[in-house]
Design a protein around this motif. Structure first.
Motif, PDB file in Angstrom:
ATOM      1  N   ILE A  76      -1.213  14.448 -12.902  1.00 41.63           N
ATOM      2  CA  ILE A  76      -1.683  13.262 -13.618  1.00 41.63           C
ATOM      3  C   ILE A  76      -0.588  12.215 -13.430  1.00 41.63           C
ATOM      4  O   ILE A  76       0.532  12.398 -13.920  1.00 41.63           O
ATOM      5  CB  ILE A  76      -1.918  13.519 -15.118  1.00 41.63           C
ATOM      6  N   GLU A  77      -0.888  11.145 -12.708  1.00 42.94           N
ATOM      7  CA  GLU A  77       0.136  10.161 -12.404  1.00 42.94           C
ATOM      8  C   GLU A  77      -0.500   8.837 -11.999  1.00 42.94           C
ATOM      9  O   GLU A  77      -1.710   8.761 -11.776  1.00 42.94           O
ATOM     10  CB  GLU A  77       1.017  10.672 -11.256  1.00 42.94           C
ATOM     11  N   LYS A  78       0.321   7.801 -11.907  1.00 45.55           N
ATOM     12  CA  LYS A  78      -0.135   6.500 -11.443  1.00 45.55           C
ATOM     13  C   LYS A  78      -0.104   6.471  -9.916  1.00 45.55           C
ATOM     14  O   LYS A  78       0.859   6.908  -9.294  1.00 45.55           O
ATOM     15  CB  LYS A  78       0.772   5.403 -11.994  1.00 45.55           C
ATOM     16  N   ALA A  79      -1.181   5.955  -9.329  1.00 46.33           N
ATOM     17  CA  ALA A  79      -1.257   5.867  -7.870  1.00 46.33           C
ATOM     18  C   ALA A  79      -2.275   4.801  -7.483  1.00 46.33           C
ATOM     19  O   ALA A  79      -3.211   4.519  -8.235  1.00 46.33           O
ATOM     20  CB  ALA A  79      -1.636   7.216  -7.261  1.00 46.33           C
ATOM     21  N   VAL A  80      -2.100   4.240  -6.301  1.00 39.51           N
ATOM     22  CA  VAL A  80      -3.040   3.243  -5.779  1.00 39.51           C
ATOM     23  C   VAL A  80      -4.186   3.979  -5.093  1.00 39.51           C
ATOM     24  O   VAL A  80      -3.954   4.918  -4.320  1.00 39.51           O
ATOM     25  CB  VAL A  80      -2.339   2.303  -4.784  1.00 39.51           C
ATOM     26  N   PRO A  81      -5.440   3.603  -5.348  1.00 41.20           N
ATOM     27  CA  PRO A  81      -6.575   4.249  -4.681  1.00 41.20           C
ATOM     28  C   PRO A  81      -6.470   4.123  -3.165  1.00 41.20           C
ATOM     29  O   PRO A  81      -5.777   3.228  -2.665  1.00 41.20           O
ATOM     30  CB  PRO A  81      -7.797   3.476  -5.222  1.00 41.20           C
ATOM     31  N   PRO A  82      -7.117   5.001  -2.413  1.00 42.73           N
ATOM     32  CA  PRO A  82      -7.076   4.928  -0.943  1.00 42.73           C
ATOM     33  C   PRO A  82      -7.413   3.520  -0.452  1.00 42.73           C
ATOM     34  O   PRO A  82      -8.431   2.953  -0.856  1.00 42.73           O
ATOM     35  CB  PRO A  82      -8.128   5.946  -0.506  1.00 42.73           C
ATOM     36  N   PRO A  83      -6.579   2.938   0.398  1.00 43.37           N
ATOM     37  CA  PRO A  83      -6.794   1.549   0.833  1.00 43.37           C
ATOM     38  C   PRO A  83      -8.103   1.341   1.587  1.00 43.37           C
ATOM     39  O   PRO A  83      -8.656   0.246   1.572  1.00 43.37           O
ATOM     40  CB  PRO A  83      -5.581   1.265   1.729  1.00 43.37           C
ATOM     41  N   GLU A  84      -8.617   2.407   2.219  1.00 45.85           N
ATOM     42  CA  GLU A  84      -9.846   2.268   2.999  1.00 45.85           C
ATOM     43  C   GLU A  84     -11.069   1.986   2.128  1.00 45.85           C
ATOM     44  O   GLU A  84     -12.122   1.596   2.646  1.00 45.85           O
ATOM     45  CB  GLU A  84     -10.082   3.508   3.865  1.00 45.85           C
ATOM     46  N   LEU A  85     -10.946   2.155   0.811  1.00 41.22           N
ATOM     47  CA  LEU A  85     -12.067   1.858  -0.088  1.00 41.22           C
ATOM     48  C   LEU A  85     -12.177   0.358  -0.396  1.00 41.22           C
ATOM     49  O   LEU A  85     -13.205  -0.097  -0.897  1.00 41.22           O
ATOM     50  CB  LEU A  85     -11.930   2.637  -1.399  1.00 41.22           C
ATOM     51  N   GLY A  86     -11.102  -0.383  -0.135  1.00 40.06           N
ATOM     52  CA  GLY A  86     -11.133  -1.814  -0.405  1.00 40.06           C
ATOM     53  C   GLY A  86     -11.049  -2.164  -1.876  1.00 40.06           C
ATOM     54  O   GLY A  86     -11.439  -3.268  -2.275  1.00 40.06           O
TER      55      GLY A  86
END
Length: 230
Positions: A76-86
């Motif tokens: 459980i952590e902070k992360a940026v969603p996969p960039p390919e999703l836009g």
């Protein structure tokens, strides 16, 4: 529920040819050795069990986000969603559910809504319980637009043993909360990126049930939960 229903679960169609292959190998092994043959039978039963697709009772109250997979909360952590999703490049709370080879591997939608993006990216096959698996492993990502205008991302991640991600859905499909959308063969992980400001209602190490366990509640202002292991 009948007693047999406790042990005999429906099998997903994706598993039929694999069970047939395992059964054929088991039959061939009996020609060599009865011991090897029974080992083959055991592996055939395990293969059937791996592809089981039991019914689930999904809570249907508005605002609930449920687990997309059976397994254990590994991160459980902070992360940026996969960039390919836009999606936004803002870090969101990510809840990762690790599936062992003994878990049911049918994946279910964490929330209802319209699929606005699906993006597959080839990659490596590190142990899916590791943090770097989210960035480096083969993955298939979905962005779901919910009725309130917010988005949620769910990512299928291949693991050390898994070599095939299957997605049954397409862009434009409207999913119900808990509806089946894919599976991963032989051990893997699912990541859910919660909308901004939404806190998880699960803890590290907690056992999850796909389509049933509530991961978060969009209508709640409850703080993130912590757990105790006894």
């Amino acid at each position: 529920m009948k007693m047999r229903d406790t042990f005999l679960k429906p099998m997903h169609p994706e598993g039929r040819r694999f069970v047939a292959i395992f059964a054929a190998i088991a039959a061939a092994l009996f020609l060599v050795s009865s011991i090897l043959g029974w080992v083959g039978v055991g592996l055939t039963v395990w293969c059937y069990y791996f592809f089981r697709d039991p019914k689930r009772v999904t809570p249907i109250r508005d605002g609930l986000i449920v687990s997309p997979a059976d397994g254990i909360v590994s991160l459980i952590e902070k992360a940026v969603p996969p960039p390919e999703l836009g999606m936004s490049d803002q870090a969101l709370t990510r809840v990762s559910v690790f599936m062992s080879v003994f878990n049911c591997h049918v994946n279910r939608a964490p929330a209802g809504g319209k699929i606005s993006a699906i993006a597959y990216r080839p990659g490596k096959f590190f142990n899916a319980s590791l943090d770097k698996a989210s960035a480096d492993n083969e993955r298939n990502s979905l962005c779901i637009d919910m009725a309130d205008g917010r988005q949620i991302a769910v990512v299928q991640i291949a693991g050390l043993v898994a070599r095939r991600i299957v997605c049954f859905s397409a862009v434009g499909d409207v999913l119900k909360t808990g509806e089946r959308f894919g599976l991963i063969r032989f051990g893997s992980r699912l990541d859910v990126y919660l909308p901004e400001g939404v806190q998880p209602l699960v803890s590290l190490g907690q056992t999850m049930v796909a389509g049933e366990t509530v991961v978060a509640d969009l209508t709640s202002d409850e703080a993130a939960r912590s757990g105790r292991t006894d």
